[in-house]
Design a protein around this motif. Structure first.
Motif, short mmCIF file in Angstrom:
data_model
loop_
_atom_site.label_atom_id
_atom_site.label_comp_id
_atom_site.label_asym_id
_atom_site.label_seq_id
_atom_site.Cartn_x
_atom_site.Cartn_y
_atom_site.Cartn_z
N SER A 67 0.83 -1.20 0.00
CA SER A 67 0.00 0.00 0.00
C SER A 67 0.87 1.25 0.00
O SER A 67 0.50 2.28 -0.58
N SER A 68 2.02 1.20 0.66
CA SER A 68 2.97 2.31 0.61
C SER A 68 3.70 2.34 -0.73
O SER A 68 3.91 3.40 -1.32
N ALA A 69 4.09 1.15 -1.21
CA ALA A 69 4.79 1.07 -2.49
C ALA A 69 3.94 1.62 -3.63
O ALA A 69 4.46 2.17 -4.60
N ALA A 70 2.61 1.50 -3.51
CA ALA A 70 1.71 1.93 -4.57
C ALA A 70 1.90 3.41 -4.89
O ALA A 70 1.80 3.83 -6.06
N PHE A 71 2.20 4.23 -3.88
CA PHE A 71 2.40 5.66 -4.13
C PHE A 71 3.67 5.91 -4.95
O PHE A 71 3.70 6.79 -5.82
N ILE A 72 4.70 5.13 -4.68
CA ILE A 72 5.95 5.28 -5.43
C ILE A 72 5.78 4.72 -6.84
O ILE A 72 6.32 5.28 -7.82
N ILE A 73 5.04 3.63 -6.95
CA ILE A 73 4.72 3.09 -8.28
C ILE A 73 3.99 4.14 -9.10
O ILE A 73 4.30 4.38 -10.27
N ALA A 74 3.01 4.80 -8.48
CA ALA A 74 2.25 5.82 -9.19
C ALA A 74 3.15 6.95 -9.68
O ALA A 74 2.98 7.46 -10.79
N ALA A 75 4.11 7.33 -8.84
CA ALA A 75 5.05 8.38 -9.24
C ALA A 75 5.80 7.98 -10.50
O ALA A 75 6.00 8.80 -11.41
N GLY A 76 6.21 6.72 -10.58
CA GLY A 76 6.92 6.25 -11.76
C GLY A 76 6.04 6.19 -13.00
O GLY A 76 6.50 6.43 -14.12
N LEU A 77 4.74 5.90 -12.81
CA LEU A 77 3.83 5.76 -13.95
C LEU A 77 3.43 7.08 -14.58
O LEU A 77 3.26 7.16 -15.80
N ILE A 78 3.25 8.13 -13.75
CA ILE A 78 2.64 9.36 -14.28
C ILE A 78 3.63 10.51 -14.51
O ILE A 78 3.26 11.51 -15.10
N LEU A 112 7.19 -12.01 -1.63
CA LEU A 112 7.65 -10.66 -1.89
C LEU A 112 8.44 -10.61 -3.19
O LEU A 112 8.83 -11.65 -3.73
N ALA A 113 8.67 -9.40 -3.69
CA ALA A 113 9.37 -9.23 -4.96
C ALA A 113 9.83 -7.78 -5.07
O ALA A 113 9.52 -6.94 -4.23
N ASP A 114 10.59 -7.50 -6.13
CA ASP A 114 10.94 -6.14 -6.49
C ASP A 114 10.00 -5.70 -7.61
O ASP A 114 9.68 -6.50 -8.50
N ILE A 115 9.54 -4.46 -7.56
CA ILE A 115 8.57 -3.97 -8.55
C ILE A 115 9.15 -2.76 -9.27
O ILE A 115 9.57 -1.79 -8.63
N GLU A 116 9.17 -2.84 -10.61
CA GLU A 116 9.67 -1.73 -11.42
C GLU A 116 8.50 -1.07 -12.14
O GLU A 116 7.68 -1.74 -12.76
N ALA A 117 8.40 0.25 -12.02
CA ALA A 117 7.34 1.03 -12.66
C ALA A 117 7.95 2.05 -13.60
O ALA A 117 8.87 2.78 -13.21
N CYS A 118 7.43 2.13 -14.83
CA CYS A 118 7.93 3.07 -15.82
C CYS A 118 6.81 3.96 -16.34
O CYS A 118 5.63 3.58 -16.29
N SER A 119 7.15 5.11 -16.84
CA SER A 119 6.17 6.05 -17.40
C SER A 119 5.26 5.31 -18.37
O SER A 119 5.73 4.56 -19.24
N SER A 120 3.94 5.52 -18.23
CA SER A 120 2.98 4.72 -18.99
C SER A 120 1.83 5.57 -19.51
O SER A 120 1.45 6.58 -18.90
N GLY A 137 -3.04 -0.58 -18.27
CA GLY A 137 -1.94 -0.52 -19.23
C GLY A 137 -0.63 -0.05 -18.65
O GLY A 137 0.28 0.34 -19.38
N ALA A 138 -0.50 -0.10 -17.33
CA ALA A 138 0.73 0.34 -16.67
C ALA A 138 1.90 -0.56 -17.05
O ALA A 138 1.75 -1.79 -17.14
N GLU A 139 3.05 0.06 -17.26
CA GLU A 139 4.27 -0.70 -17.56
C GLU A 139 4.92 -1.09 -16.23
O GLU A 139 5.69 -0.34 -15.64
N LEU A 140 4.56 -2.28 -15.76
CA LEU A 140 5.05 -2.80 -14.48
C LEU A 140 5.79 -4.11 -14.72
O LEU A 140 5.36 -4.95 -15.51
N THR A 141 6.89 -4.29 -13.99
CA THR A 141 7.64 -5.56 -14.04
C THR A 141 7.86 -6.05 -12.62
O THR A 141 8.35 -5.30 -11.76
N ILE A 142 7.47 -7.30 -12.38
CA ILE A 142 7.66 -7.93 -11.07
C ILE A 142 8.90 -8.81 -11.15
O ILE A 142 8.96 -9.73 -11.97
N LYS A 143 9.91 -8.50 -10.32
CA LYS A 143 11.20 -9.19 -10.40
C LYS A 143 11.55 -9.87 -9.08
O LYS A 143 11.09 -9.49 -8.02
#
Length: 428
Positions: free
Chosen positions: A236-247, A291-299, A275-281
Motif C-alpha cells: 500500500s505504501s509502495a503503490a504511491f511510489i509506483i504511481a510516481a513512476g507511472l505518471i 515478496l518481490a521487487d517492482i519496477e514502474a515506468c512512465s505509462s 496498461g501500466a508498464e510494471l515488471t515484477i522481479k
C-alpha cells in the motif's frame, strides 16, 4: 504541518518502502500471546503500529528494540495477558482497536479501548455483534462507537457470516476463537487480506482456508509457538511510489522487497488493466509471505471499471487510483466501495474534493465515483489531507504532475504509515 511537493520528471532511481502495516500489527499481537521469545524484523515504525506496541505492553508483554530495528517480543502466552491498569489508547488505528477487541474478548478481565477523534467516529458494531454473540460483554457509545469497554472470558465458538469482506472483522473473530473450546467459522462475501491466517498457521494453530470460509479449531489448542518474522515492504505504501513512476515523464523506479500477497495485489491487477508498464522481479517467500521487487515506468494509462471482488483487494489504494484515473484515456468507474466512507475520513468525499481543486472532473456516488481522464492538473495551491495518511500521500503524488506543484496541509498524518515519506518523495 505543510508538505510542499514540486513538479518532477525524468526520475530514475531505486528505493525501499517501510514494512507492511497489516503484518506489523499482527506480528506484535501474535508474538505477544505466543509462549516464548519472538523476533520481528522490518516492523513499520509508524504511529499506528506503536499504538499496538504500547497496548501490548500495558497487557504485560515485554517488547524491546535492538539497534538494527528488530523487535524482541517476550510472549506471555494467551493466558498470560494481564488486566490493564489504564485505558488502552489505540490512537488512529482501527486495526489496533478491532483486533485487540477480539483478543480481549476471550480474556477474563475488564479493559477499555479508546482512540483519537477519527477512530472514535468509526463503526465498531461490526465487531461488537459477533464478539457479543460469542459471549463477550461489550459496551460502547450509541451506534457502536468507541470508547469500548470489554469484559471477556467464557466464549463459545461461532459460525459467522460477515456482511462485509473485512480482514479486521475476520481477524477479530479468529483471535477471539483462540479462547474457545470448539470450531470457529468465518464466512466472507469475498476474500479479504489473509495475513492473520498465515501467521496463526505459522504459530501452530489448526486453521483451514476454503475459498471465502476460514475454519479455526481451538479444541485442545496448544500454546502458540514463537515466531521469527521478516516483514516485507508494504504494498500500500509502495503503490504511491509506483504511481510516481507511472505518471511522471521519462521515469523508471524500482521498489525493493515489496510484499505481493495475492489478497493485497488488487492494485497491481488494476494498474495492469490500465496498461501500466510494471515488471515484477525476483519473486521469493519470506516468513510465509511472498515478496518481490517492482519496477514502474512512465505509462500511457487507460480507463477501467473497478468493482466487485476486486475492491476488497485494493480498498486502501482507491484514492490513489482515482488520481491515476485523471491521467488515463477515458472515464474510470469505481463501484462497490462504500467502505471508503467509514475509513479515517470519508475517502470518497475527501479525494473528490481535493482533486477537484486541481481541476479534476469527478462525479461522486454513494459507493464510488466516476473520474474523467486526460485532465491536466493545475497546481500552485494548497490542499488538505483531512488527517488521513492515504489522502495526504495521494495529494502529494498529484503535486509531481500538477503545474507549479502543490502544498499539502495537515501532512503529519502521513507518519501513521510512511515515516520519511516527505524525504523520499523530495529526493526522487
Amino acid at each position: 504541518m505543510k508538505l510542499k511537493i514540486a513538479n518532477k520528471s525524468n526520475i530514475n532511481t531505486k528505493v525501499s518502502v517501510p514494512g507492511d502495516k497489516s503484518i506489523s500489527h499482527r506480528s506484535l499481537m501474535l508474538a505477544g500471546i505466543a509462549s516464548g521469545q519472538s523476533r520481528v524484523s522490518g516492523l513499520l515504525e509508524g504511529e499506528d503500529c506503536f499504538s499496538t506496541l504500547k497496548c501490548m505492553e500495558k497487557l504485560g508483554v515485554d517488547i524491546t528494540r535492538d539497534n538494527s530495528g528488530t523487535y524482541i517480543v517476550n510472549g506471555v502466552g494467551l493466558n498470560g495477558l494481564k488486566e490493564p491498569a489504564d485505558i488502552l489508547d489505540c490512537g488512529n488505528s482501527g486495526t489496533t482497536m478491532r483486533l485487540l477487541s477480539g483478543l480481549l474478548a476471550g480474556r477474563p478481565f475488564y479493559s477499555v479501548l479508546t482512540g483519537d477523534r477519527s477512530l472514535n467516529s468509526r463503526p465498531m458494531d461490526r465487531i461488537i455483534t459477533p464478539l457479543s454473540k460469542m459471549g463477550a460483554e461489550i459496551w460502547s457509545r450509541q451506534q457502536g462507537l468507541a470508547p469500548l469497554s470489554i469484559r471477556g472470558g467464557n466464549l463459545a465458538s461461532i459460525n459467522y457470516n460477515s456482511p462485509v469482506a473485512s480482514a479486521q472483522v475476520k481477524s477479530s473473530i479468529l483471535l477471539a476463537g483462540l479462547s474457545t473450546k470448539g470450531i470457529t467459522y468465518v464466512n466472507e462475501p469475498a476474500q479479504s487480506r489473509d495475513h492473520t491466517e498465515k501467521m496463526l498457521k505459522a504459530a501452530g494453530v489448526d486453521i483451514e482456508i476454503n475459498d471465502n470460509t476460514i475454519k479455526l479449531n481451538s479444541s485442545g489448542q496448544p500454546e502458540l509457538k514463537p515466531l521469527d518474522i521478516n516483514i516485507p515492504g508494504d504494498i500500500s505504501s509502495a503503490a504511491f511510489i509506483i504511481a510516481a513512476g507511472l505518471i511522471t515523464e521519462n521515469s523508471r523506479i524500482l521498489i525493493k522487497d515489496v510484499g505481493i500477497n495475492q489478497t493485497r495485489t488488487g492494485v497491481l491487477d488494476a494498474l495492469k488493466m490500465m496498461g501500466a508498464e510494471l515488471t515484477i522481479k525476483n519473486k521469493r517467500v519470506s516468513s510465509g509471505e511472498p515478496l518481490a521487487d517492482i519496477e514502474a515506468c512512465s505509462s500511457n494509462l487507460k480507463a477501467i471499471e473497478i468493482s466487485g471482488s476486486l475492491v476488497p483487494r485494493l480498498i486502501d489504494e482507491i484514492p490513489l487510483l482515482a488520481l491515476l484515473a485523471t491521467q488515463a484515456d477515458g472515464d474510470t468507474i469505481i463501484k462497490d466501495a462504500a467502505e471508503l466512507r467509514v475509513k479515517e475520513t470519508d475517502r470518497i468525499k475527501a479525494i473528490s474534493s481535493e482533486l477537484k481543486k486541481l481541476g479534476a472532473e469527478i462525479e461522486e456516488y454513494p459507493n464510488g465515483m466516476k473520474i474523467k481522464g486526460n485532465t491536466e492538473l493545475k497546481g500552485g495551491i494548497e490542499v488538505d489531507s483531512f488527517g488521513d495518511h492515504r489522502i495526504g500521500m495521494t495529494m502529494a503524488i498529484s503535486g509531481l504532475i500538477a503545474r507549479n506543484g502543490i502544498i499539502v496541509n495537515n501532512s503529519e498524518s502521513i507518519d501513521i504509515s510512511f515515516p520519511d515519506f516527505e524525504k523520499l518523495i523530495n529526493n526522487l
